[in-house]
Design an enzyme around this catalytic site. Structure first.
Site, mmCIF file in Angstrom:
data_model
loop_
_atom_site.group_PDB
_atom_site.id
_atom_site.type_symbol
_atom_site.label_atom_id
_atom_site.label_comp_id
_atom_site.label_asym_id
_atom_site.label_seq_id
_atom_site.Cartn_x
_atom_site.Cartn_y
_atom_site.Cartn_z
ATOM 1 N N ASP A 140 99.017 -1.598 -22.121
ATOM 2 C CA ASP A 140 99.086 -0.689 -23.271
ATOM 3 C C ASP A 140 100.476 -0.054 -23.383
ATOM 4 O O ASP A 140 100.748 0.702 -24.314
ATOM 5 C CB ASP A 140 97.970 0.369 -23.234
ATOM 6 C CG ASP A 140 98.046 1.259 -22.013
ATOM 7 O OD1 ASP A 140 98.918 1.034 -21.145
ATOM 8 O OD2 ASP A 140 97.227 2.200 -21.924
ATOM 9 N N ASP A 154 94.790 -4.363 -20.623
ATOM 10 C CA ASP A 154 94.485 -2.941 -20.433
ATOM 11 C C ASP A 154 93.359 -2.468 -21.339
ATOM 12 O O ASP A 154 93.321 -2.821 -22.527
ATOM 13 C CB ASP A 154 95.735 -2.096 -20.763
ATOM 14 C CG ASP A 154 96.544 -1.766 -19.538
ATOM 15 O OD1 ASP A 154 95.993 -1.773 -18.418
ATOM 16 O OD2 ASP A 154 97.754 -1.497 -19.695
ATOM 17 N N LYS A 207 91.963 -4.087 -17.092
ATOM 18 C CA LYS A 207 92.565 -3.095 -16.193
ATOM 19 C C LYS A 207 92.279 -1.699 -16.720
ATOM 20 O O LYS A 207 92.325 -1.478 -17.932
ATOM 21 C CB LYS A 207 94.076 -3.316 -16.082
ATOM 22 C CG LYS A 207 94.789 -2.247 -15.234
ATOM 23 C CD LYS A 207 96.180 -2.650 -14.829
ATOM 24 C CE LYS A 207 97.272 -2.365 -15.823
ATOM 25 N NZ LYS A 207 97.422 -0.942 -16.227
ATOM 26 N N GLU A 252 101.544 2.369 -9.153
ATOM 27 C CA GLU A 252 102.736 2.680 -9.949
ATOM 28 C C GLU A 252 103.402 3.956 -9.446
ATOM 29 O O GLU A 252 102.740 5.000 -9.279
ATOM 30 C CB GLU A 252 102.365 2.841 -11.443
ATOM 31 C CG GLU A 252 103.589 3.193 -12.298
ATOM 32 C CD GLU A 252 103.412 2.991 -13.789
ATOM 33 O OE1 GLU A 252 102.355 2.484 -14.213
ATOM 34 O OE2 GLU A 252 104.346 3.338 -14.532
HETATM 35 O O1 KIV Z 1 100.753 -0.922 -19.561
HETATM 36 C C1 KIV Z 1 101.472 -1.450 -18.684
HETATM 37 O O2 KIV Z 1 102.437 -2.169 -18.962
HETATM 38 C C2 KIV Z 1 101.132 -1.182 -17.297
HETATM 39 C C3 KIV Z 1 102.169 -1.550 -16.274
HETATM 40 C C4 KIV Z 1 103.246 -0.563 -16.272
HETATM 41 C C5 KIV Z 1 101.561 -1.743 -14.933
HETATM 42 O O3 KIV Z 1 100.122 -0.639 -17.020
#
Ligand code: KIV
Length: 282
Positions: A44, A83, A112, A181
């Site tokens: 996201d 995500d 995720k 992260e």
């Molecule tokens: O949204 C994203 O790109 C992420 C990464 C930073 C792991 O969650």
């Protein structure tokens, strides 16, 4: 060949690093697949690097699906994680419905979600229903406001203990992988050692089982800010601006298009055309 979750776990067990990069559309996913990445994350973060928002909070399920479908078309043979955007999985009914959409409509191989042990019941429900789940702890951009901004997490004893508890709870709930992260490298190493499932680091030092970077960060295409953990492997924004400038200049000067970039017609056809009444009438 598309990697599977057990194969990714085996790679970690064998000490082979897992590569992950974000991609949000057909060309970025194609490039990632051509480079041979193990996994793609339709993150996201697209809210910031593609849609121009100040955070990931405004990103919707429809945004995610739109970008996921394009990425899937660009990388049909790559394991794609997508995500769940902010507030799309805060209770298990919504989490199940939205994960089903990402997998069935969008073609994601896994979903995720951001959050630690409080989210274990949601991870458990998704896993039980058959959705592979990747956890994301440490700096969680969707709730960066609650964390006091985009800051390194787990630097003090209580914070570090909490992140370890979070990681163990997510693993116990069935997560197939965990993104760490912006955590101290030593803490990421400790968490990686304690878990059976792979860890993927971003700003978490060299010891996680794999690494992820945002496509636009890695390529130097996002200059609003560059976190310390980003390594720019190219400076494409500069290249792109230079190329567009050159194009504009050539158009203004009448240099482009030249013969090499134009079509022509036979002389006799042109002559007939210029001599016809129809031409003169119009
Ligand atoms: O949204 C994203 O790109 C992420 C990464 C930073 C792991 O969650």
């Amino acid at each position: 060949m598309k990697k599977t979750a057990p194969e990714l776990r085996q790679m970690a067990a064998d000490g082979e690093k897992i590569t992950m990069i974000t991609a949000y559309d057909y060309p970025s996913a194609r490039a990632a697949a051509a480079a041979g990445v193990d996994t793609i994350l339709v993150g996201d973060s697209l809210g910031m690097v593609v849609l121009g928002y100040d955070s990931t909070v405004p990103v919707t399920m429809e945004d995610m699906l739109h970008h996921l479908k394009a990425a899937r078309r660009g990388a049909p043979q790559t394991f794609i994680i997508c995500d769940l955007p902010f507030m799309s999985c805060a209770e298990s009914g919504a989490a199940l419905r939205n994960s089903a959409r990402l997998m069935k409509e969008g073609g994601a191989d896994a979903v995720k979600l951001e959050g630690g042990e409080d989210w274990a019941p949601i991870v458990r429900a998704l896993t039980k229903a058959g959705a592979p789940v990747v956890g994301h702890i440490g700096l969680t951009p969707q709730t960066a406001g609650q964390l006091g901004g985009f800051k390194v997490q787990g630097r003090d004893l209580e914070g570090a203990r909490q992140l370890l508890r979070d990681a163990l709870a997510l693993e116990e709930a069935g997560a197939i992988m965990i993104v760490l992260e912006a955590t101290p490298a030593e803490l990421a190493a400790t968490i990686t050692e304690k878990l059976q499932i792979p860890t993927i680091g971003i700003g978490a030092g060299p010891d996680p089982d794999g690494q992820v970077l945002v496509y636009h960060d890695l390529l130097g295409m996002f200059d609003r800010f560059t976190p310390k953990f980003v390594k720019q492997y190219a400076l494409l924004e500069k290249e792109i601006v230079g190329a567009v400038k050159a194009y504009c200049q050539e158009v203004k000067e009448g240099v482009f298009p030249d013969n090499a970039h134009s079509f022509s017609m036979r002389e006799d056809v042109l002559k007939d055309l210029l001599e016809t009444d129809a031409f003169h009438a119009s």
